[in-house]
Design a protein around this motif. Structure first.
Motif, mmCIF file in Angstrom:
data_model
loop_
_atom_site.group_PDB
_atom_site.id
_atom_site.type_symbol
_atom_site.label_atom_id
_atom_site.label_comp_id
_atom_site.label_asym_id
_atom_site.label_seq_id
_atom_site.Cartn_x
_atom_site.Cartn_y
_atom_site.Cartn_z
ATOM 1 N N SER A 1 26.191 13.998 60.896
ATOM 2 C CA SER A 1 27.301 14.825 61.352
ATOM 3 C C SER A 1 28.601 14.305 60.752
ATOM 4 O O SER A 1 28.622 13.284 60.063
ATOM 5 C CB SER A 1 27.386 14.814 62.880
ATOM 6 N N ALA A 2 29.683 15.024 61.033
ATOM 7 C CA ALA A 2 31.018 14.614 60.586
ATOM 8 C C ALA A 2 31.910 14.455 61.812
ATOM 9 O O ALA A 2 31.750 15.158 62.813
ATOM 10 C CB ALA A 2 31.600 15.648 59.631
ATOM 11 N N SER A 3 32.825 13.507 61.737
ATOM 12 C CA SER A 3 33.726 13.249 62.854
ATOM 13 C C SER A 3 35.166 13.205 62.364
ATOM 14 O O SER A 3 35.443 12.791 61.228
ATOM 15 C CB SER A 3 33.372 11.933 63.555
ATOM 16 N N LEU A 4 36.050 13.630 63.239
ATOM 17 C CA LEU A 4 37.479 13.663 62.941
ATOM 18 C C LEU A 4 38.216 12.912 64.044
ATOM 19 O O LEU A 4 38.043 13.198 65.231
ATOM 20 C CB LEU A 4 37.984 15.113 62.866
ATOM 21 N N TRP A 5 39.047 11.932 63.649
ATOM 22 C CA TRP A 5 39.845 11.161 64.602
ATOM 23 C C TRP A 5 41.286 11.672 64.587
ATOM 24 O O TRP A 5 41.909 11.808 63.529
ATOM 25 C CB TRP A 5 39.825 9.679 64.236
ATOM 26 N N LEU A 6 41.795 11.953 65.786
ATOM 27 C CA LEU A 6 43.161 12.434 65.956
ATOM 28 C C LEU A 6 43.862 11.595 67.016
ATOM 29 O O LEU A 6 43.211 10.883 67.797
ATOM 30 C CB LEU A 6 43.182 13.904 66.378
ATOM 31 N N ALA A 7 45.181 11.700 67.070
ATOM 32 C CA ALA A 7 45.966 11.027 68.110
ATOM 33 C C ALA A 7 46.550 12.077 69.046
ATOM 34 O O ALA A 7 47.150 13.052 68.600
ATOM 35 C CB ALA A 7 47.085 10.194 67.484
ATOM 36 N N ALA A 8 46.328 11.870 70.337
ATOM 37 C CA ALA A 8 46.889 12.783 71.338
ATOM 38 C C ALA A 8 48.337 12.417 71.620
ATOM 39 O O ALA A 8 48.735 11.255 71.472
ATOM 40 C CB ALA A 8 46.071 12.733 72.621
ATOM 41 N N THR A 9 49.131 13.383 72.008
ATOM 42 C CA THR A 9 50.490 13.088 72.449
ATOM 43 C C THR A 9 50.439 12.335 73.773
ATOM 44 O O THR A 9 49.439 12.370 74.492
ATOM 45 C CB THR A 9 51.307 14.377 72.627
#
Length: 527
Positions: free
Chosen positions: A273-281
């Motif tokens: 699979s593929a994963s995406l890391w983001l930052a929440a406010t």
């Protein structure tokens, strides 16, 4: 009442100094304030951004975006799918915004008027935008030629010609932002034998560029851990190089943090699979929602050989480990999704540093004194200083009191602004001017003052009020009066902006409250 008393006192000195000259200056301030107020009103939820940039506007020859309507067919067919598109042609370097503009900006607003009345038009759809950086703010928008496709429905039995009238309002931005609007009329015959028009290929391509609305079948999930979010895409969705996520709502994803992708992750017996890391406010991390709404983009979107879907991603609380190290090949392909955020972090010329923001705010405050919103107050203050000099008063004390009034007003203004933004309101410098009541009151006030200074009438109420005991007890001159003059300066300065000021405030409004307060205090010191 102290502020009113001080203001009436200054008005009295102004008449002695010269009614016509002072009235001219105040009228200029009124014109600039009203113009910028209209820009702030047009800015809706993001009034602070348009107020900052539109205040720097200059006289222009015409609109920076040309708007028209194109059709896929040469005629309108009853009981059929009739596809059209609103076409934006941007001047070089100018851009408009996506439905969720990002850190700042406004999306276009479309209003249709159709004839005959049986016609129905769908809302224009927004194609996949591009990330841009403007004064340190990440936004989503469009440049060049952009098409917003929409459909028109027509019941059986209609004949003749159809008339489509469109009114669109948008914010066009380059080094500054200018609220603009366009009115477009399009006429097309009603006929069941329509042929492809010259724009048929362009309309078809515009439809294909729209992210497909997809019901999530559980193959896309998201996990939040503090301010860290990871979106996982199951192996049945092809992801070759990179992932990106464009939120549909504000204050969800911290756009300043570059997204990171890992492709080919294997978990147990499941396919890669593929994963995406983001930052929440900070706000979203405290009260996360059950799902993320937005557009998931793989490999740069359809135009670059990937895909884009508009979907809802279930969000659960769990453990989110840091992203793995990205190899050079993956980092190169991932740059398409994260280039704007990376530029923000790496470009020293941006206002990403607090020191630069403080300097820009200070310089902006200095220049703000020459703007038509503040200059009249300075002329009134000079008259006060002249009187103080004749009375052998220390002018340094007057200056310090005036500065104290300015700084206190900045603290109150920025504190209120930060509190409103924490509560979820997208406001900024001059935010009070988004209220029609406040704008109307200021127009009436300054109009009445101008007429009074021209000698058209006198304020008899002010004469009677001045004889009241409570008014006589208020400060009429001296240090306290200078303090209230500083407060008045900030009140009338709020419709204006100045060079350097927009970058400083733009940075402040994306930072924690303490840093934002320092930037506003630096602006006050500049004044």
């Amino acid at each position: 009442m102290s502020l009113l008393s001080a203001f009436l006192k200054h008005a009295k000195f102004s008449v002695a100094f010269g009614r016509l000259g002072t009235a001219f200056v105040i009228a200029a301030a009124l014109s600039a304030g009203a113009l910028t107020s209209n820009c702030a009103l047009a800015a809706s939820d993001d009034g602070w951004f348009s107020a900052i940039d539109a205040g720097r506007g200059e006289k222009k020859a015409g609109p920076h975006v040309t708007v028209d309507i194109i059709a896929e067919k040469t005629s309108l067919t009853p009981q059929a799918v009739n596809r059209f598109a609103v076409r934006f042609r941007h001047q070089e370097g100018w851009h408009t915004y996506w439905k969720m503009p990002g850190d700042a900006g406004l999306p276009p607003e479309f209003t249709f008027t159709l004839s005959p009345s049986e016609l129905k038009a769908s809302a224009p759809l927004f194609p996949l935008p591009e990330r841009t950086v403007t004064s340190g703010l990440i936004t989503f928008g469009y440049g060049g030629e952009t098409l917003f496709p929409f459909n028109v429905e027509l019941p059986r039995g209609a004949s003749g010609r159809a008339q489509i009238a469109l009114h669109v309002e948008y914010l066009a931005c380059k080094d500054m932002c200018v609220p603009e609007s366009a009115d477009v009329k399009f006429s097309i015959p009603i006929d069941i034998k329509g042929k492809d028009s010259d724009d048929a290929a362009a309309v078809a391509a515009a439809v294909r560029a729209i992210p497909e609305r997809v019901q999530n079948d559980g193959s896309i999930k998201a996990t939040i851990d503090g301010n860290r979010i990871r979106i996982d895409v199951a192996g049945n969705a092809i992801v070759g190089r990179s992932l990106d996520f464009l939120p549909s709502e504000k204050n969800v994803i911290d756009l300043r943090q570059a997204p990171q992708t890992a492709v080919g992750i294997t978990q147990g017996n499941e396919p890669p699979s593929a994963s995406l890391w983001l930052a929440a406010t900070e706000r979203f991390a405290k009260t996360p929602q059950p799902a993320l709404e937005g557009v998931l983009v793989a490999d740069g979107g359809p135009a670059k050989g990937g895909w884009a879907i508009d979907t809802s991603v279930p969000l659960q609380t769990g453990s989110v480990a840091p992203p793995p190290a990205v190899n050079p090949a993956a980092a190169s392909s991932q740059a398409d999704a994260a280039s704007a955020a990376a530029d923000l972090n790496n470009n020293s010329q941006m206002t990403a540093g607090t020191g630069a923001a403080l300097l820009f705010a200070f310089l902006g405050g200095l220049i703000l004194n020459l703007m038509p919103c503040v200059f009249p107050v300075l002329s009134l203050k000079l008259l006060d200083l002249v009187q103080g000099a004749h009375q052998s008063q220390r002018l340094v004390g007057h200056g310090l009191a005036f500065t104290g009034g300015v700084l206190l007003s900045m603290v109150l203004l920025s504190g209120t602004l930060m509190a409103l933004r924490t509560a979820g309101h997208a406001v900024g410098w001059g935010f009070q001017l988004q209220s029609p009541w406040v704008v109307a009151a200021l127009i009436l006030l300054f109009g009445a003052i101008t007429c009074n200074l021209l000698g058209l009438y006198e304020f008899t109420f002010g004469s009677r009020a001045a004889d009241l005991k409570v008014v006589r007890s208020l400060p009429q001159s001296g240090i306290t009066s200078s303090f209230f003059s500083g407060i008045l300066a900030v009140i009338v300065a709020s419709p204006c902006t100045a060079p350097f000021m927009g970058a400083g405030i733009g940075y402040a409004l994306t930072q924690p409250a303490a840093e934002a307060m320092l930037v506003f205090l630096s602006l006050g010191l500049g004044m």
